[in-house]
Design a protein around this motif. Structure first.
Motif, PDB file in Angstrom:
ATOM      1  N   LEU A 178       0.869  -1.168   0.000  1.00 38.48           N
ATOM      2  CA  LEU A 178       0.000   0.000   0.000  1.00 38.48           C
ATOM      3  C   LEU A 178       0.909   1.222   0.000  1.00 38.48           C
ATOM      4  N   TYR A 182      -2.584   6.281  -1.179  1.00 35.04           N
ATOM      5  CA  TYR A 182      -3.832   5.656  -1.624  1.00 35.04           C
ATOM      6  C   TYR A 182      -4.942   5.975  -0.625  1.00 35.04           C
ATOM      7  N   ASN A 207       1.998  -1.782   4.640  1.00 34.29           N
ATOM      8  CA  ASN A 207       1.688  -0.363   4.452  1.00 34.29           C
ATOM      9  C   ASN A 207       2.958   0.487   4.423  1.00 34.29           C
ATOM     10  N   CYS A 210      -0.359   5.775   3.093  1.00 42.23           N
ATOM     11  CA  CYS A 210      -1.695   5.868   2.520  1.00 42.23           C
ATOM     12  C   CYS A 210      -2.287   7.215   2.897  1.00 42.23           C
TER      13      CYS A 210
END
Length: 442
Positions: A178, A182, A207, A210
Protein backbone atom coordinates in the motif's frame (compact mmCIF):
# COMPACT_ATOMS: atom_id res chain seq x y z
CA UNK A 1 48.92 -19.61 63.05
CA UNK A 2 46.72 -18.74 60.03
CA UNK A 3 48.10 -21.76 58.19
CA UNK A 4 47.24 -24.04 61.17
CA UNK A 5 43.62 -22.74 61.23
CA UNK A 6 43.23 -23.35 57.50
CA UNK A 7 44.55 -26.89 57.91
CA UNK A 8 42.06 -27.55 60.72
CA UNK A 9 39.09 -26.28 58.62
CA UNK A 10 40.10 -28.56 55.74
CA UNK A 11 40.37 -31.54 58.08
CA UNK A 12 36.93 -30.78 59.54
CA UNK A 13 35.44 -30.78 56.01
CA UNK A 14 37.03 -34.15 55.25
CA UNK A 15 35.83 -35.72 58.50
CA UNK A 16 32.29 -34.32 58.09
CA UNK A 17 31.87 -35.65 54.54
CA UNK A 18 33.23 -39.03 55.65
CA UNK A 19 30.74 -39.22 58.54
CA UNK A 20 27.86 -38.25 56.22
CA UNK A 21 28.97 -40.91 53.79
CA UNK A 22 28.85 -43.67 56.44
CA UNK A 23 25.60 -42.22 57.89
CA UNK A 24 27.12 -41.47 61.35
CA UNK A 25 26.61 -37.68 61.28
CA UNK A 26 22.91 -36.76 61.65
CA UNK A 27 21.33 -34.65 58.87
CA UNK A 28 20.68 -31.74 61.23
CA UNK A 29 24.16 -31.48 62.59
CA UNK A 30 25.35 -28.69 64.79
CA UNK A 31 28.37 -28.52 62.59
CA UNK A 32 28.53 -25.17 60.78
CA UNK A 33 30.39 -24.94 57.48
CA UNK A 34 31.33 -21.89 55.48
CA UNK A 35 28.58 -21.04 52.87
CA UNK A 36 29.48 -22.02 49.31
CA UNK A 37 27.74 -20.08 46.49
CA UNK A 38 27.47 -21.26 42.87
CA UNK A 39 28.21 -18.32 40.58
CA UNK A 40 26.61 -18.61 37.08
CA UNK A 41 27.85 -16.78 34.05
CA UNK A 42 25.33 -14.17 32.80
CA UNK A 43 23.16 -15.39 29.91
CA UNK A 44 23.97 -13.38 26.79
CA UNK A 45 21.23 -11.09 25.46
CA UNK A 46 20.49 -10.42 21.82
CA UNK A 47 19.41 -7.23 20.10
CA UNK A 48 16.16 -8.27 18.46
CA UNK A 49 15.28 -6.25 15.36
CA UNK A 50 12.04 -4.34 15.86
CA UNK A 51 11.76 -3.46 12.17
CA UNK A 52 10.15 -5.22 9.22
CA UNK A 53 13.26 -4.40 7.15
CA UNK A 54 16.68 -4.91 8.75
CA UNK A 55 19.95 -3.96 7.00
CA UNK A 56 22.49 -6.80 7.04
CA UNK A 57 25.82 -5.55 8.41
CA UNK A 58 28.71 -5.24 5.92
CA UNK A 59 26.49 -6.01 2.90
CA UNK A 60 24.06 -4.33 0.49
CA UNK A 61 21.31 -6.72 1.60
CA UNK A 62 18.28 -6.53 3.91
CA UNK A 63 16.61 -9.13 6.10
CA UNK A 64 12.83 -9.25 6.50
CA UNK A 65 11.82 -12.28 8.57
CA UNK A 66 12.83 -15.76 9.69
CA UNK A 67 10.81 -18.95 10.00
CA UNK A 68 11.20 -22.55 11.05
CA UNK A 69 10.96 -24.57 7.83
CA UNK A 70 11.98 -28.23 7.80
CA UNK A 71 10.35 -29.21 4.51
CA UNK A 72 13.67 -29.35 2.66
CA UNK A 73 16.15 -32.05 3.65
CA UNK A 74 19.19 -30.63 5.41
CA UNK A 75 17.69 -27.28 6.41
CA UNK A 76 15.68 -26.14 9.43
CA UNK A 77 15.19 -22.37 9.03
CA UNK A 78 14.41 -19.96 6.22
CA UNK A 79 15.23 -16.26 6.17
CA UNK A 80 13.35 -14.02 3.71
CA UNK A 81 15.41 -11.09 2.50
CA UNK A 82 16.00 -8.45 -0.15
CA UNK A 83 19.40 -9.02 -1.74
CA UNK A 84 21.33 -7.05 -4.33
CA UNK A 85 21.69 -9.66 -7.04
CA UNK A 86 25.19 -8.64 -8.23
CA UNK A 87 26.62 -8.71 -4.71
CA UNK A 88 26.00 -12.26 -3.46
CA UNK A 89 28.88 -13.51 -1.28
CA UNK A 90 29.22 -16.48 1.09
CA UNK A 91 27.25 -16.02 4.31
CA UNK A 92 27.05 -17.90 7.59
CA UNK A 93 24.05 -18.55 9.84
CA UNK A 94 24.27 -18.23 13.59
CA UNK A 95 21.50 -18.91 16.10
CA UNK A 96 20.67 -17.79 19.59
CA UNK A 97 19.80 -21.01 21.39
CA UNK A 98 17.75 -19.81 24.37
CA UNK A 99 20.82 -18.92 26.40
CA UNK A 100 23.89 -19.36 24.23
CA UNK A 101 25.14 -18.75 20.71
CA UNK A 102 25.48 -21.66 18.31
CA UNK A 103 28.37 -22.47 16.07
CA UNK A 104 28.06 -20.95 12.62
CA UNK A 105 26.72 -23.00 9.72
CA UNK A 106 26.95 -22.33 5.99
CA UNK A 107 24.04 -20.43 4.44
CA UNK A 108 22.41 -21.43 1.16
CA UNK A 109 21.31 -18.29 -0.74
CA UNK A 110 18.45 -18.64 -3.25
CA UNK A 111 17.50 -15.54 -5.27
CA UNK A 112 13.96 -15.78 -6.65
CA UNK A 113 13.71 -16.09 -10.41
CA UNK A 114 11.05 -13.35 -10.73
CA UNK A 115 13.00 -10.12 -10.22
CA UNK A 116 12.01 -8.46 -13.53
CA UNK A 117 15.53 -7.16 -14.10
CA UNK A 118 15.70 -4.95 -11.00
CA UNK A 119 19.03 -4.79 -9.09
CA UNK A 120 17.42 -6.10 -5.88
CA UNK A 121 15.24 -9.17 -5.62
CA UNK A 122 13.41 -11.44 -3.21
CA UNK A 123 15.85 -13.92 -1.69
CA UNK A 124 15.60 -16.97 0.57
CA UNK A 125 18.46 -17.98 2.84
CA UNK A 126 18.32 -21.56 4.13
CA UNK A 127 20.12 -22.49 7.35
CA UNK A 128 20.82 -25.67 9.31
CA UNK A 129 20.28 -25.41 13.08
CA UNK A 130 23.04 -27.20 15.03
CA UNK A 131 22.07 -30.10 17.27
CA UNK A 132 21.05 -29.33 20.87
CA UNK A 133 20.13 -25.77 19.93
CA UNK A 134 16.64 -24.59 20.89
CA UNK A 135 16.84 -21.72 18.41
CA UNK A 136 14.81 -18.59 19.10
CA UNK A 137 16.69 -16.01 16.97
CA UNK A 138 18.93 -16.02 13.92
CA UNK A 139 21.16 -13.68 11.97
CA UNK A 140 23.63 -13.87 9.10
CA UNK A 141 27.36 -13.17 9.20
CA UNK A 142 29.88 -12.33 6.50
CA UNK A 143 32.67 -13.92 8.57
CA UNK A 144 32.59 -17.37 10.09
CA UNK A 145 34.14 -16.28 13.42
CA UNK A 146 33.21 -12.64 14.01
CA UNK A 147 33.95 -10.49 17.03
CA UNK A 148 31.07 -9.06 19.11
CA UNK A 149 28.35 -11.46 17.99
CA UNK A 150 25.92 -9.96 20.49
CA UNK A 151 26.14 -6.58 18.70
CA UNK A 152 24.34 -8.02 15.65
CA UNK A 153 20.64 -7.38 15.03
CA UNK A 154 18.75 -10.68 15.33
CA UNK A 155 15.51 -11.86 13.76
CA UNK A 156 13.02 -13.77 15.92
CA UNK A 157 12.21 -17.18 14.42
CA UNK A 158 8.50 -17.52 13.68
CA UNK A 159 6.47 -20.74 13.30
CA UNK A 160 8.35 -22.46 16.10
CA UNK A 161 6.47 -25.32 17.73
CA UNK A 162 5.10 -23.99 21.01
CA UNK A 163 2.47 -25.02 23.51
CA UNK A 164 0.52 -21.81 22.85
CA UNK A 165 -1.54 -22.84 19.87
CA UNK A 166 -3.23 -20.02 17.97
CA UNK A 167 -6.70 -20.68 16.63
CA UNK A 168 -6.38 -21.92 13.05
CA UNK A 169 -8.01 -19.65 10.48
CA UNK A 170 -9.65 -20.73 7.25
CA UNK A 171 -8.79 -17.80 5.00
CA UNK A 172 -6.20 -15.02 5.06
CA UNK A 173 -5.99 -12.34 2.38
CA UNK A 174 -2.52 -10.90 1.69
CA UNK A 175 -2.50 -7.33 0.30
CA UNK A 176 1.07 -6.92 -0.89
CA UNK A 177 1.88 -3.19 -0.82
CA UNK A 178 0.00 0.00 0.00
CA UNK A 179 1.75 3.17 -1.16
CA UNK A 180 1.36 6.50 -2.94
CA UNK A 181 -1.11 8.05 -0.45
CA UNK A 182 -3.83 5.66 -1.62
CA UNK A 183 -7.14 6.92 -0.22
CA UNK A 184 -9.85 4.90 -2.00
CA UNK A 185 -11.76 4.47 1.27
CA UNK A 186 -15.21 3.47 0.02
CA UNK A 187 -14.01 0.68 -2.29
CA UNK A 188 -11.57 -0.56 0.33
CA UNK A 189 -14.31 -0.74 2.99
CA UNK A 190 -16.68 -2.50 0.61
CA UNK A 191 -13.98 -5.01 -0.31
CA UNK A 192 -13.13 -5.81 3.32
CA UNK A 193 -16.78 -6.19 4.29
CA UNK A 194 -17.38 -8.35 1.23
CA UNK A 195 -14.53 -10.61 2.30
CA UNK A 196 -16.06 -10.92 5.77
CA UNK A 197 -19.30 -12.12 4.18
CA UNK A 198 -17.35 -14.62 2.09
CA UNK A 199 -15.67 -16.13 5.17
CA UNK A 200 -12.26 -14.45 5.27
CA UNK A 201 -10.85 -14.34 8.82
CA UNK A 202 -7.92 -11.95 8.45
CA UNK A 203 -6.47 -9.45 5.98
CA UNK A 204 -2.74 -8.66 6.13
CA UNK A 205 -1.66 -5.33 4.62
CA UNK A 206 1.92 -4.13 4.08
CA UNK A 207 1.69 -0.36 4.45
CA UNK A 208 4.31 2.06 3.15
CA UNK A 209 1.93 5.02 3.23
CA UNK A 210 -1.69 5.87 2.52
CA UNK A 211 -4.11 8.79 2.64
CA UNK A 212 -5.39 10.20 5.97
CA UNK A 213 -8.93 8.79 5.66
CA UNK A 214 -7.72 5.31 4.79
CA UNK A 215 -5.25 5.48 7.65
CA UNK A 216 -8.15 6.08 10.08
CA UNK A 217 -10.05 3.18 8.55
CA UNK A 218 -7.06 0.83 8.79
CA UNK A 219 -6.55 1.66 12.46
CA UNK A 220 -10.22 0.94 13.13
CA UNK A 221 -10.05 -2.47 11.41
CA UNK A 222 -6.77 -3.21 13.18
CA UNK A 223 -8.31 -2.51 16.59
CA UNK A 224 -11.18 -4.81 15.64
CA UNK A 225 -8.64 -7.54 14.84
CA UNK A 226 -9.71 -8.19 11.26
CA UNK A 227 -6.78 -6.36 9.65
CA UNK A 228 -3.12 -6.94 10.51
CA UNK A 229 -0.94 -4.00 9.44
CA UNK A 230 2.74 -4.66 8.75
CA UNK A 231 4.74 -1.41 8.45
CA UNK A 232 6.71 -1.50 5.20
CA UNK A 233 9.08 1.52 5.03
CA UNK A 234 10.89 0.24 1.93
CA UNK A 235 11.36 3.79 0.62
CA UNK A 236 13.65 4.54 3.58
CA UNK A 237 16.18 1.96 2.34
CA UNK A 238 15.78 1.71 -1.43
CA UNK A 239 14.28 3.52 -4.41
CA UNK A 240 11.27 1.24 -5.02
CA UNK A 241 9.72 1.15 -8.47
CA UNK A 242 6.07 2.05 -9.03
CA UNK A 243 5.87 -0.44 -11.88
CA UNK A 244 6.88 -3.96 -12.81
CA UNK A 245 9.19 -3.22 -15.78
CA UNK A 246 12.72 -2.13 -14.90
CA UNK A 247 13.44 -0.69 -18.36
CA UNK A 248 10.28 1.41 -18.25
CA UNK A 249 9.96 2.35 -14.60
CA UNK A 250 13.51 2.20 -13.20
CA UNK A 251 14.27 1.99 -9.49
CA UNK A 252 15.95 -0.59 -7.25
CA UNK A 253 13.15 -3.04 -6.59
CA UNK A 254 10.00 -4.31 -8.32
CA UNK A 255 6.77 -2.54 -7.29
CA UNK A 256 7.64 -1.54 -3.71
CA UNK A 257 8.86 -5.05 -2.89
CA UNK A 258 5.56 -6.74 -3.72
CA UNK A 259 7.07 -10.20 -4.17
CA UNK A 260 8.90 -10.04 -0.83
CA UNK A 261 5.76 -9.09 1.08
CA UNK A 262 3.68 -11.83 -0.55
CA UNK A 263 6.26 -14.46 0.43
CA UNK A 264 6.51 -13.08 3.94
CA UNK A 265 2.71 -13.15 4.26
CA UNK A 266 2.52 -16.79 3.13
CA UNK A 267 5.09 -17.85 5.74
CA UNK A 268 3.40 -15.77 8.46
CA UNK A 269 0.19 -17.64 7.63
CA UNK A 270 1.72 -21.10 7.26
CA UNK A 271 0.84 -22.33 10.74
CA UNK A 272 -2.30 -20.29 11.26
CA UNK A 273 -4.35 -20.32 8.05
CA UNK A 274 -5.70 -23.10 5.86
CA UNK A 275 -5.72 -20.98 2.69
CA UNK A 276 -4.11 -17.72 1.62
CA UNK A 277 -5.51 -15.42 -1.09
CA UNK A 278 -2.95 -13.31 -2.94
CA UNK A 279 -4.56 -10.31 -4.60
CA UNK A 280 -4.55 -6.50 -4.77
CA UNK A 281 -6.42 -4.06 -2.59
CA UNK A 282 -9.08 -3.31 -5.23
CA UNK A 283 -9.80 -6.94 -6.21
CA UNK A 284 -12.33 -9.41 -4.80
CA UNK A 285 -11.92 -13.16 -5.39
CA UNK A 286 -15.59 -14.02 -5.83
CA UNK A 287 -17.20 -17.48 -5.89
CA UNK A 288 -20.06 -17.71 -8.42
CA UNK A 289 -21.50 -21.13 -7.56
CA UNK A 290 -21.18 -20.94 -3.77
CA UNK A 291 -22.20 -18.45 -1.10
CA UNK A 292 -18.77 -18.40 0.51
CA UNK A 293 -15.16 -19.31 -0.04
CA UNK A 294 -15.23 -22.18 2.43
CA UNK A 295 -17.86 -24.13 0.48
CA UNK A 296 -16.08 -23.42 -2.79
CA UNK A 297 -12.69 -24.59 -1.53
CA UNK A 298 -14.16 -27.71 0.08
CA UNK A 299 -15.59 -28.64 -3.32
CA UNK A 300 -12.36 -27.84 -5.20
CA UNK A 301 -10.21 -29.65 -2.63
CA UNK A 302 -12.35 -32.79 -2.78
CA UNK A 303 -11.85 -32.90 -6.55
CA UNK A 304 -8.19 -31.83 -6.58
CA UNK A 305 -6.63 -33.03 -3.33
CA UNK A 306 -2.99 -32.65 -4.44
CA UNK A 307 -3.29 -29.00 -5.57
CA UNK A 308 -1.18 -26.36 -3.82
CA UNK A 309 -2.08 -23.45 -6.11
CA UNK A 310 -5.53 -22.50 -7.43
CA UNK A 311 -5.37 -19.95 -10.26
CA UNK A 312 -8.23 -17.41 -10.48
CA UNK A 313 -8.98 -15.44 -13.64
CA UNK A 314 -9.06 -11.64 -13.38
CA UNK A 315 -12.01 -9.75 -14.89
CA UNK A 316 -12.11 -5.97 -15.27
CA UNK A 317 -15.27 -4.01 -14.45
CA UNK A 318 -14.87 -0.59 -16.04
CA UNK A 319 -15.45 2.22 -13.55
CA UNK A 320 -16.45 4.65 -16.33
CA UNK A 321 -19.74 2.79 -16.95
CA UNK A 322 -22.45 3.10 -14.26
CA UNK A 323 -25.53 0.98 -13.63
CA UNK A 324 -28.33 3.12 -15.15
CA UNK A 325 -31.00 2.95 -12.42
CA UNK A 326 -28.73 4.49 -9.77
CA UNK A 327 -30.30 2.32 -7.06
CA UNK A 328 -27.00 2.02 -5.23
CA UNK A 329 -25.93 5.63 -5.63
CA UNK A 330 -26.34 6.40 -1.93
CA UNK A 331 -26.09 10.12 -1.02
CA UNK A 332 -24.61 9.32 2.40
CA UNK A 333 -21.52 7.94 0.68
CA UNK A 334 -20.96 11.05 -1.45
CA UNK A 335 -18.40 12.52 0.98
CA UNK A 336 -16.53 9.25 1.41
CA UNK A 337 -13.57 9.24 -1.02
CA UNK A 338 -13.38 6.32 -3.42
CA UNK A 339 -15.30 4.13 -5.85
CA UNK A 340 -18.69 2.56 -5.10
CA UNK A 341 -18.31 -0.98 -6.45
CA UNK A 342 -22.07 -1.63 -6.45
CA UNK A 343 -22.54 0.93 -9.23
CA UNK A 344 -20.28 -0.89 -11.71
CA UNK A 345 -21.76 -4.03 -13.27
CA UNK A 346 -20.22 -4.14 -16.76
CA UNK A 347 -17.48 -6.71 -17.21
CA UNK A 348 -14.89 -6.94 -19.97
CA UNK A 349 -13.92 -10.20 -21.62
CA UNK A 350 -10.14 -10.64 -21.35
CA UNK A 351 -8.22 -10.34 -24.62
CA UNK A 352 -6.88 -13.88 -24.78
CA UNK A 353 -4.47 -13.02 -27.58
CA UNK A 354 -2.24 -11.47 -24.94
CA UNK A 355 -0.93 -12.54 -21.55
CA UNK A 356 -3.76 -12.39 -19.05
CA UNK A 357 -2.53 -12.25 -15.44
CA UNK A 358 -4.15 -14.47 -12.82
CA UNK A 359 -4.32 -14.26 -9.04
CA UNK A 360 -4.01 -17.19 -6.70
CA UNK A 361 -5.37 -19.06 -3.70
CA UNK A 362 -2.74 -21.27 -2.08
CA UNK A 363 -2.34 -23.82 0.66
CA UNK A 364 0.58 -22.09 2.44
CA UNK A 365 2.17 -25.28 3.80
CA UNK A 366 2.62 -26.50 0.21
CA UNK A 367 4.27 -23.30 -1.06
CA UNK A 368 8.00 -22.57 -1.00
CA UNK A 369 8.31 -19.46 -3.21
CA UNK A 370 5.67 -17.32 -4.91
CA UNK A 371 5.55 -14.52 -7.42
CA UNK A 372 2.57 -12.20 -8.01
CA UNK A 373 0.61 -14.22 -10.56
CA UNK A 374 1.95 -17.74 -9.97
CA UNK A 375 3.76 -19.88 -7.44
CA UNK A 376 7.41 -20.44 -8.35
CA UNK A 377 8.17 -23.46 -6.13
CA UNK A 378 5.65 -25.70 -4.43
CA UNK A 379 5.03 -29.19 -3.05
CA UNK A 380 1.93 -29.91 -5.09
CA UNK A 381 0.10 -29.25 -8.36
CA UNK A 382 -1.68 -26.20 -9.83
CA UNK A 383 -5.24 -25.92 -11.05
CA UNK A 384 -6.92 -23.15 -13.00
CA UNK A 385 -10.39 -22.64 -11.54
CA UNK A 386 -13.10 -22.29 -14.24
CA UNK A 387 -14.47 -18.76 -14.41
CA UNK A 388 -17.97 -20.11 -13.84
CA UNK A 389 -16.85 -21.32 -10.40
CA UNK A 390 -14.78 -18.30 -9.33
CA UNK A 391 -13.34 -15.13 -10.82
CA UNK A 392 -11.92 -11.83 -9.66
CA UNK A 393 -14.07 -8.72 -9.65
CA UNK A 394 -11.65 -5.89 -10.38
CA UNK A 395 -13.21 -2.42 -10.67
CA UNK A 396 -10.74 -0.04 -12.30
CA UNK A 397 -9.92 1.89 -15.46
CA UNK A 398 -10.94 -0.20 -18.47
CA UNK A 399 -8.19 -2.44 -19.77
CA UNK A 400 -9.88 -2.65 -23.18
CA UNK A 401 -11.02 0.94 -23.47
CA UNK A 402 -12.08 0.58 -27.09
CA UNK A 403 -14.96 -1.77 -26.16
CA UNK A 404 -18.41 -0.20 -26.29
CA UNK A 405 -21.03 -0.71 -23.59
CA UNK A 406 -22.96 -3.26 -25.64
CA UNK A 407 -19.77 -5.35 -25.94
CA UNK A 408 -19.54 -5.73 -22.14
CA UNK A 409 -21.26 -8.36 -19.98
CA UNK A 410 -23.72 -7.42 -17.26
CA UNK A 411 -22.57 -8.98 -14.00
CA UNK A 412 -24.53 -8.22 -10.81
CA UNK A 413 -22.94 -10.85 -8.58
CA UNK A 414 -22.12 -8.26 -5.89
CA UNK A 415 -25.82 -7.39 -5.62
CA UNK A 416 -26.50 -10.84 -4.15
CA UNK A 417 -24.84 -9.60 -0.95
CA UNK A 418 -26.16 -6.02 -0.86
CA UNK A 419 -28.66 -6.56 2.02
CA UNK A 420 -25.84 -7.35 4.44
CA UNK A 421 -23.02 -5.50 2.66
CA UNK A 422 -24.50 -1.97 2.76
CA UNK A 423 -25.28 -1.83 6.52
CA UNK A 424 -21.94 -3.43 7.31
CA UNK A 425 -20.11 -0.80 5.24
CA UNK A 426 -22.07 1.95 7.01
CA UNK A 427 -21.13 0.50 10.38
CA UNK A 428 -17.42 0.30 9.48
CA UNK A 429 -17.36 3.88 8.15
CA UNK A 430 -19.20 5.12 11.23
CA UNK A 431 -16.80 3.30 13.56
CA UNK A 432 -13.84 5.00 11.84
CA UNK A 433 -15.50 8.42 12.07
CA UNK A 434 -15.92 8.67 8.29
CA UNK A 435 -19.73 8.69 8.25
CA UNK A 436 -21.86 10.94 10.44
CA UNK A 437 -25.49 10.53 11.48
CA UNK A 438 -26.68 13.57 9.56
CA UNK A 439 -25.07 12.15 6.39
CA UNK A 440 -26.76 8.77 6.93
CA UNK A 441 -30.15 10.46 7.23
CA UNK A 442 -29.71 12.54 4.05
Amino acid sequence: MKKTKSTIVILLFIVAYFLIFINILPPKSRWVFPEVKLVLQPVPAVLTSQQSITPLTNTKHFLVSAFMDQRRTGFDARIIGIFRRDSIHPLHCIFFCAGFFSKTTSASVLVHSDHFGFPFGATDVLCRIPESCNATHVTLLTKQNPVNISDQLWLPIRNRKTHNKETRLNFTVCISTLFGDYNNVLQFTQSLEMYKLLGVNRVVIYNTNCGPDLDRLLKSYSQEGFVEIVPWPINQYLNPSRGWNFKEHGGDLHYFGQIITLNDCIYRSMERSRYVLLNDIDEIIMPYQHDNLNSMMDMLQSQHSNVAEFLIENHIFSKKHFEPSGRFHLPRWNKVPGVNILEHIYREDPDRNFYHPLKIIVQPRLVEQTSVHEVLKKFGQRFKVPMGVCRIIYIRVALRGSLKLEQLHEDKRLWDFQEKLIPNVDKALRRAGLLREEEEQS
